[in-house]
Design a protein around this motif. Structure first.
Motif, PDB file in Angstrom:
ATOM      1  N   ALA A 175      26.654  -7.570 -42.245  1.00 35.37           N
ATOM      2  CA  ALA A 175      28.563  -8.111 -41.511  1.00 35.37           C
ATOM      3  C   ALA A 175      29.207  -8.453 -42.501  1.00 35.37           C
ATOM      4  CB  ALA A 175      28.153  -9.099 -40.517  1.00 35.37           C
ATOM      5  N   ASP A 219      35.760  -4.056 -32.585  1.00 30.63           N
ATOM      6  CA  ASP A 219      36.867  -5.087 -31.674  1.00 30.63           C
ATOM      7  C   ASP A 219      38.027  -3.864 -31.102  1.00 30.63           C
ATOM      8  OD1 ASP A 219      34.427  -7.113 -30.953  1.00 30.63           O
ATOM      9  OD2 ASP A 219      35.592  -8.564 -32.401  1.00 30.63           O
ATOM     10  N   THR A 266      20.564  -9.364 -32.831  1.00 29.80           N
ATOM     11  CA  THR A 266      19.959  -9.530 -34.116  1.00 29.80           C
ATOM     12  C   THR A 266      19.421 -10.537 -33.053  1.00 29.80           C
ATOM     13  OG1 THR A 266      21.491 -10.510 -35.562  1.00 29.80           O
ATOM     14  CG2 THR A 266      19.586 -11.539 -35.498  1.00 29.80           C
ATOM     15  N   PRO A 319      21.570  -8.711 -40.952  1.00 27.46           N
ATOM     16  CA  PRO A 319      22.403 -10.067 -40.176  1.00 27.46           C
ATOM     17  C   PRO A 319      23.836 -10.399 -40.625  1.00 27.46           C
ATOM     18  CG  PRO A 319      20.375 -11.214 -39.848  1.00 27.46           C
ATOM     19  CD  PRO A 319      19.914  -9.568 -40.553  1.00 27.46           C
ATOM     20  N   GLU A 320      23.505 -11.412 -42.228  1.00 28.99           N
ATOM     21  CA  GLU A 320      24.271 -11.981 -42.903  1.00 28.99           C
ATOM     22  C   GLU A 320      24.905 -10.840 -43.673  1.00 28.99           C
ATOM     23  OE1 GLU A 320      21.690 -13.324 -42.313  1.00 28.99           O
ATOM     24  OE2 GLU A 320      21.919 -14.529 -40.752  1.00 28.99           O
ATOM     25  N   GLU A 346      32.518  -5.789 -43.091  1.00 24.67           N
ATOM     26  CA  GLU A 346      34.010  -6.044 -43.012  1.00 24.67           C
ATOM     27  C   GLU A 346      34.750  -6.462 -44.298  1.00 24.67           C
ATOM     28  OE1 GLU A 346      34.944  -7.165 -40.519  1.00 24.67           O
ATOM     29  OE2 GLU A 346      33.762  -8.372 -39.172  1.00 24.67           O
ATOM     30  N   VAL A 390      21.581 -11.537 -29.444  1.00 22.11           N
ATOM     31  CA  VAL A 390      22.885 -12.116 -30.067  1.00 22.11           C
ATOM     32  C   VAL A 390      23.437 -10.543 -30.476  1.00 22.11           C
ATOM     33  CG1 VAL A 390      24.252 -13.445 -30.871  1.00 22.11           C
ATOM     34  CG2 VAL A 390      22.002 -14.410 -29.603  1.00 22.11           C
ATOM     35  N   THR A 391      24.915 -10.614 -30.323  1.00 19.76           N
ATOM     36  CA  THR A 391      25.161  -9.737 -30.418  1.00 19.76           C
ATOM     37  C   THR A 391      26.652  -9.913 -31.084  1.00 19.76           C
ATOM     38  OG1 THR A 391      27.010  -9.402 -28.908  1.00 19.76           O
ATOM     39  CG2 THR A 391      24.745  -7.878 -28.791  1.00 19.76           C
ATOM     40  N   ARG A 392      26.763  -9.824 -32.760  1.00 18.89           N
ATOM     41  CA  ARG A 392      27.963  -9.893 -33.259  1.00 18.89           C
ATOM     42  C   ARG A 392      28.632  -8.422 -33.326  1.00 18.89           C
ATOM     43  NH1 ARG A 392      27.535 -12.749 -38.963  1.00 18.89           N
ATOM     44  NH2 ARG A 392      29.710 -12.493 -39.985  1.00 18.89           N
ATOM     45  N   SER A 393      29.787  -8.081 -33.784  1.00 18.00           N
ATOM     46  CA  SER A 393      31.325  -6.857 -33.543  1.00 18.00           C
ATOM     47  C   SER A 393      31.657  -6.974 -35.170  1.00 18.00           C
ATOM     48  CB  SER A 393      31.553  -6.246 -32.811  1.00 18.00           C
ATOM     49  OG  SER A 393      32.540  -7.216 -32.024  1.00 18.00           O
ATOM     50  N   THR A 394      31.949  -6.519 -36.078  1.00 16.30           N
ATOM     51  CA  THR A 394      33.687  -6.604 -36.583  1.00 16.30           C
ATOM     52  C   THR A 394      34.541  -6.664 -36.250  1.00 16.30           C
ATOM     53  OG1 THR A 394      33.356  -4.086 -37.077  1.00 16.30           O
ATOM     54  CG2 THR A 394      31.297  -5.058 -38.645  1.00 16.30           C
TER      55      THR A 394
END
Length: 308
Positions: free
Chosen positions: A269, A298, A283, A265-266, A273, A290-294
């Protein structure tokens, strides 16, 4: 390739007959299988894998292209991507020559790692050579390659709108007859049921998702993913459950989703990026996700919302 494929397309003037399209698609899949499959002993790559150290074999351009891509992804990720993991995959029970899923000894892992690494491969003209008894496994990129080949074939036959899927890798272009976009659902990484987490509208883009929620085993209360980290020789142990990559090339989406899954995840990501990749990370957090997008993701899908 040991799996399924699906092609949907819009008919129209100048588009070849369905029988012609299907024959062409199946010829591509048969060629990829004959060149790159690790599940048949007579494929070109399996003949290379079974050969002794010091062997050089003539290979078609597509095979050499994928080897070069694997080397590039390996170097760019500090070794997080590797096409020569088959001895370790078999050892852990996830490869085509596996006997059983098990946690191997440290000694067995160390021995297998002597036969892993892109440094043991080199391309000499149209030949692939190895200086150790390494085995090449294209399963992390061959399906994406096949999807790109099929998409190019369809376009060459006059098809301007299609959705191609092979072993879960996808690519879409154009619109449906009613003007609606091709829409695909990204699955929530759950073991117990299929739930759509996000729906994407695609036009000219490939999509690949890698995750640890379909292929794994448990021993002494610990979960072991089929995704191995080449840097340790062991399954990944971080909280990243799945990562989706959207890219104009399904081939790169395929390879990059595996690479980011390994990085976690870290680190993953940060890599995405830095490289400007459109990626969505899911994650594990407690009992949920939990979702995280670049930023690139987006920008491609500004109006997309998570589905309930």
């Amino acid at each position: 390739m040991g799996s399924t494929y699906s092609v949907k397309y819009v008919r129209g003037s100048g588009v070849a007959e369905a029988t012609t399209l299907q024959a062409g698609v199946e010829a591509i899949l048969a060629e990829v299988d004959q060149q790159m499959s690790t599940y048949r002993d007579d494929s070109l790559i399996e003949r290379f894998n079974q050969a002794a150290a010091g062997t050089c074999m003539a290979m078609p351009p597509a095979v050499l292209e994928l080897v070069r891509l694997g080397e590039d992804l390996s170097q760019r990720s500090g070794g997080a991507f590797d096409l020569t993991l088959e001895p370790l995959l078999n050892l852990w029970g996830f490869g085509p020559k596996s006997r059983s899923e098990q946690v191997p000894s440290a000694e067995a892992i160390a021995e297998a790692r002597q036969r892993v690494g892109h440094a043991h491969l080199r391309i000499d003209g149209q030949r692939l050579c190895k200086d150790a008894k390494v085995q090449v496994d294209f399963n992390s990129i061959a399906a994406g390659h096949a999807v790109d080949r099929i998409a190019a074939w369809l376009e060459g036959q006059g098809v301007s709108s299609y959705l191609v899927e092979a072993t879960g890798e996808l690519k879409a272009r154009g619109r449906k007859p009613d003007g609606a976009p091709w829409r695909i659902a990204i699955e929530e990484p759950r073991d117990d049921q299929q739930v759509a987490q996000k729906v994407l509208e695609l036009d000219g883009l490939g999509v690949s998702t890698s995750g640890d929620y379909r292929n794994y085993f448990e021993e002494n209360g610990r979960r072991y993913s089929h995704t191995l980290d080449p840097r340790s020789g062991a399954p990944i142990g971080h909280r990243l459950a799945a990562v989706t990559v959207v890219h104009p090339q399904a081939l790169l989406a395929d390879g990059l989703s595996t690479l980011l899954m390994v990085l976690g995840p870290e680190e993953g990501a940060a890599y995405a990026e830095r490289e400007g990749l459109a990626a969505l990370f899911v994650t594990r957090e407690g009992e949920g996700f939990v979702t995280r997008s670049t930023k690139a993701f987006d920008a491609l899908f500004p109006a997309q919302e998570d589905t309930p």
